[in-house]
Design a protein around this motif. Structure first.
Motif, PDB file in Angstrom:
ATOM      1  N   VAL A  76      -5.710  -9.785  -4.281  1.00 33.69           N
ATOM      2  CA  VAL A  76      -5.538  -8.551  -5.047  1.00 33.69           C
ATOM      3  C   VAL A  76      -5.250  -7.378  -4.125  1.00 33.69           C
ATOM      4  CG1 VAL A  76      -6.690  -6.914  -6.593  1.00 33.69           C
ATOM      5  CG2 VAL A  76      -6.981  -9.384  -6.926  1.00 33.69           C
ATOM      6  N   PHE A  77      -5.904  -7.333  -2.976  1.00 36.23           N
ATOM      7  CA  PHE A  77      -5.840  -6.152  -2.115  1.00 36.23           C
ATOM      8  C   PHE A  77      -4.870  -6.298  -0.946  1.00 36.23           C
ATOM      9  CE2 PHE A  77     -10.121  -6.280  -4.013  1.00 36.23           C
ATOM     10  CZ  PHE A  77     -10.099  -5.076  -4.694  1.00 36.23           C
ATOM     11  N   MET A  78      -4.452  -7.526  -0.639  1.00 38.78           N
ATOM     12  CA  MET A  78      -3.547  -7.736   0.493  1.00 38.78           C
ATOM     13  C   MET A  78      -2.227  -6.973   0.374  1.00 38.78           C
ATOM     14  SD  MET A  78      -3.275  -9.424   3.440  1.00 38.78           S
ATOM     15  CE  MET A  78      -4.036 -11.046   3.560  1.00 38.78           C
ATOM     16  N   PRO A  79      -1.598  -6.882  -0.812  1.00 35.23           N
ATOM     17  CA  PRO A  79      -0.315  -6.168  -0.876  1.00 35.23           C
ATOM     18  C   PRO A  79      -0.406  -4.698  -0.498  1.00 35.23           C
ATOM     19  CG  PRO A  79      -0.603  -7.569  -2.809  1.00 35.23           C
ATOM     20  CD  PRO A  79      -1.905  -7.573  -2.080  1.00 35.23           C
ATOM     21  N   LEU A  80      -1.597  -4.101  -0.564  1.00 37.40           N
ATOM     22  CA  LEU A  80      -1.764  -2.676  -0.276  1.00 37.40           C
ATOM     23  C   LEU A  80      -2.291  -2.425   1.127  1.00 37.40           C
ATOM     24  CD1 LEU A  80      -3.449  -1.658  -3.664  1.00 37.40           C
ATOM     25  CD2 LEU A  80      -1.030  -1.509  -3.053  1.00 37.40           C
ATOM     26  N   ILE A  81      -2.379  -3.463   1.945  1.00 33.37           N
ATOM     27  CA  ILE A  81      -3.038  -3.325   3.240  1.00 33.37           C
ATOM     28  C   ILE A  81      -2.227  -2.471   4.211  1.00 33.37           C
ATOM     29  CG2 ILE A  81      -1.999  -5.390   4.266  1.00 33.37           C
ATOM     30  CD1 ILE A  81      -4.759  -5.991   5.489  1.00 33.37           C
ATOM     31  N   ASN A  82      -2.948  -1.653   4.990  1.00 36.39           N
ATOM     32  CA  ASN A  82      -2.365  -0.914   6.109  1.00 36.39           C
ATOM     33  C   ASN A  82      -2.544  -1.805   7.346  1.00 36.39           C
ATOM     34  OD1 ASN A  82      -1.877   0.740   8.343  1.00 36.39           O
ATOM     35  ND2 ASN A  82      -2.738   2.558   7.378  1.00 36.39           N
ATOM     36  N   VAL A  83      -1.502  -2.562   7.677  1.00 35.63           N
ATOM     37  CA  VAL A  83      -1.616  -3.603   8.693  1.00 35.63           C
ATOM     38  C   VAL A  83      -2.020  -3.029  10.045  1.00 35.63           C
ATOM     39  CG1 VAL A  83      -0.373  -5.409   9.936  1.00 35.63           C
ATOM     40  CG2 VAL A  83       0.040  -5.068   7.490  1.00 35.63           C
ATOM     41  N   GLU A  84      -1.426  -1.928  10.429  1.00 34.80           N
ATOM     42  CA  GLU A  84      -1.702  -1.354  11.753  1.00 34.80           C
ATOM     43  C   GLU A  84      -3.167  -0.970  11.886  1.00 34.80           C
ATOM     44  OE1 GLU A  84      -0.206   2.369  14.592  1.00 34.80           O
ATOM     45  OE2 GLU A  84       0.807   1.935  12.687  1.00 34.80           O
TER      46      GLU A  84
END
Length: 587
Positions: A223-231
């Motif tokens: 659910v939350f992975m698409p909104l992740i701030n990868v850096e």
């Protein structure tokens, strides 16, 4: 007396029967005592410590003075508050004082106590049960004092575990149903208003996490992975670890395939069986029939809507567990076991009325009736507690030995599958002091016993959620072997523990470094113990034999199809597929 025994066996002696307590909860609480804050340590950020610890102000206060195990005493206090809430619910189901007191006693020793006090689930359970009680009460009465207590509780739940705000909302919707039953359409307004406050607080909590951590939550990760701030997130943890952990624990959600539907009905059957039958249930029929024959109880007038609200809350709990096999959710809702004495009372009251009309009630004076009823309630509580393994001679003797000072740190250290905690020091003595020890298997025995053990320096044994090689987690797990070797050596992971006849190969044990063709080229034997072997890098020990390679390979192959190891290997397959998609996207 019951509360004293409960404090002794659940609050004083370390209550840890699952590996995440010594690996996760105790180090988190020790860090809380040392740093007096739950915000991330900039030098060694521990993501799961922050996600677990936020919102637990009472723990912060108590642990600061009493140390990590003081949290267990707080858990017992929350358990006693759960018993008090059961008493207040029972008061609205029957007249008199005897049955509500018996319900509280049974609830105190319900199967809920099988949950370890080393966790935070007693706290969340108490808060959620309060909503389950206060929501229908607020909807069906005009007591504004309930509102003043209900709003802070709902907000606290949303901060501690934002996902639990959905559970609290379900309970408040049940309260709205009770309000509709009591006052018509206008009765749904107040509980739904409180639910909106809770959901708004949860949204704000998730926003703070998103800004601070780079991800709003890690469960469910999809659910939350698409909104992740990868850096930002890579500064704290590892995407690869999140993908692996969330796919290696056998978590299942209800779908629409026949297999999913059958699994959901299986979970429903288990929940209903535990509520109405369960282990050693024979005491309940005796308790119900005896109480109906002895007590002249009636249902209070005007409490029908409140009872409807409680029934809808129980239905919500059953539905949530049916929809997923997530272990954390089941533990969070473990307080459902306190519904059994309430259900028993709801049966006793009409049965007593039937006995009274048929002139079948025993004509005893009130004091003997009360004594017999309380004795039967104590019998029910004892049988249930013993079925959970909480009241045993060994446990009581151990608690008394600890309280009187006859045993100390080693005697109270957590042990899994009967592994002597002193094994941790024994293994460590064969490894140079500046090396990290990586458990290749024994993820459910050696790893939880020794990772973050008080008998060893912190980080000596690599744990599951905050490994020292976190920035290179995907390289270690997926390889190829030269890349895995470079990553491990870069982080000074130079010793590898493998235990005989253990099939629990967690992530590290699935690395290509331990493939049958890789071990002879890259690894030597550092030490051979009674039922374990320590490996190290080529040139730092004795050559590994063909028989040793074959034995390790056989264990790994068996783990692919047997027990928990199968889910662990499925997690690796999912991680490999995810990483392949990521590489394709970058190209």
């Amino acid at each position: 007396m019951s509360a004293v025994v409960l404090l002794l066996v659940k609050g004083v002696v370390l209550d840890a029967t699952r590996g995440d307590i010594p690996q996760l909860y105790l180090p988190l609480l020790a860090d809380l005592q040392n740093r007096h804050t739950l915000w991330l340590d900039p030098e060694q950020p521990k993501l799961f410590w922050f996600l677990l610890g936020r919102g637990h102000g009472a723990d912060m206060l108590l642990v600061s003075f009493g140390g990590p195990t003081a949290h267990q005493i707080l858990s017992v206090v929350y358990l006693l508050s759960i018993a008090a809430l059961v008493h207040r619910m029972a008061v609205r189901l029957t007249t008199g004082w005897i049955l509500p007191g018996c319900a509280a006693l049974i609830a105190m020793w319900s199967s809920f106590i099988g949950l370890e006090t080393g966790r935070f689930h007693y706290e969340t359970g108490a808060f959620l049960l309060f909503v389950c009680w206060a929501g229908p009460l607020y909807a069906t009465t005009k007591a504004r004092v309930i509102f003043r207590a209900l709003v802070p509780t709902v907000m606290s739940i949303a901060i501690m575990v934002p996902q639990a705000a959905i559970i609290a909302t379900a309970f408040l919707m049940a309260g709205a149903g009770a309000g509709w039953f009591a006052h018509g359409p206008r009765g749904i307004v107040r509980p739904l208003g409180v639910a909106a406050i809770g959901l708004g607080t949860a949204a704000l909590s998730l926003l703070v996490n998103q800004i601070y951590l780079g991800i709003a939550e890690v469960n469910p990760i999809g659910v939350f992975m698409p909104l992740i701030n990868v850096e930002r997130f890579r500064q704290i943890s590892s995407l690869e670890l999140m993908v692996y952990v969330n796919n290696a624990q056998g978590i299942k959600y209800a779908g629409f395939s026949m297999r999913d539907i059958v699994a959901a009905f299986g979970r429903l059957r288990e929940v209903l069986w535990s509520l109405f039958f369960g282990t050693n249930f024979w005491t309940y029929p005796a308790f119900i029939v005896a109480c109906a024959a002895l007590l002249r109880v009636r249902r209070p007038q005007g409490n029908g809507p409140f009872v409807v609200g409680l029934a809808l809350c129980l239905l919500a709990v059953i539905s949530l567990i049916t929809l997923t096999s997530h272990g954390s959710l089941e533990r969070m809702l473990a307080f459902r076991s306190v519904a059994t004495p309430l259900i028993a009372i709801s049966i006793i009251v009409p049965l007593a009325d039937l006995f009274r009309r048929r002139q079948l009630q025993l004509r005893l004076v009130s004091l003997p009736s009360a004594m017999v009823t309380i004795a039967l309630a104590a019998l029910v509580a004892t049988v249930v507690a013993r079925s959970q393994g909480e009241i045993t001679r060994v446990r009581m003797q151990g608690a008394l030995a600890f309280v009187t000072g006859r045993i100390g740190l080693v005697g109270t250290s957590p042990s899994f599958d009967d592994l002597d905690p002193r094994r941790c020091r024994e293994v460590s003595s064969h490894v140079p002091a500046d090396w990290h020890i990586l458990p290749v298997n024994s993820a459910l025995r050696f790893l939880p016993t020794c990772a973050e053990s008080p008998l060893l320096p912190s980080g000596r044994v690599v744990d599951t959620l905050h490994p020292v090689f976190l920035p290179d987690y995907g390289d270690v797990l997926l390889g190829p072997a030269p890349i895995s070797i470079a990553a491990l050596r870069r982080h000074n992971v130079n010793a590898f523990y493998i235990e005989s006849d253990r099939l629990d190969f967690w992530a590290h044990g699935q690395s290509p470094l331990f493939d049958s063709d890789s071990m002879p080229r890259n690894l030597d034997v550092l030490h051979v113990g009674a039922d374990y072997i320590l490996l190290t890098w080529k040139g730092l020990g004795a050559p590994i034999s063909d028989e040793q390679v074959a034995a390790i390979t056989a264990l790994r192959n068996r783990s692919r199809v047997t027990g928990p190891g199968k889910d662990y290997w499925d997690g690796i397959a999912t991680l490999a597929a995810w990483r392949s998609r990521q590489d394709s996207t970058e190209k």
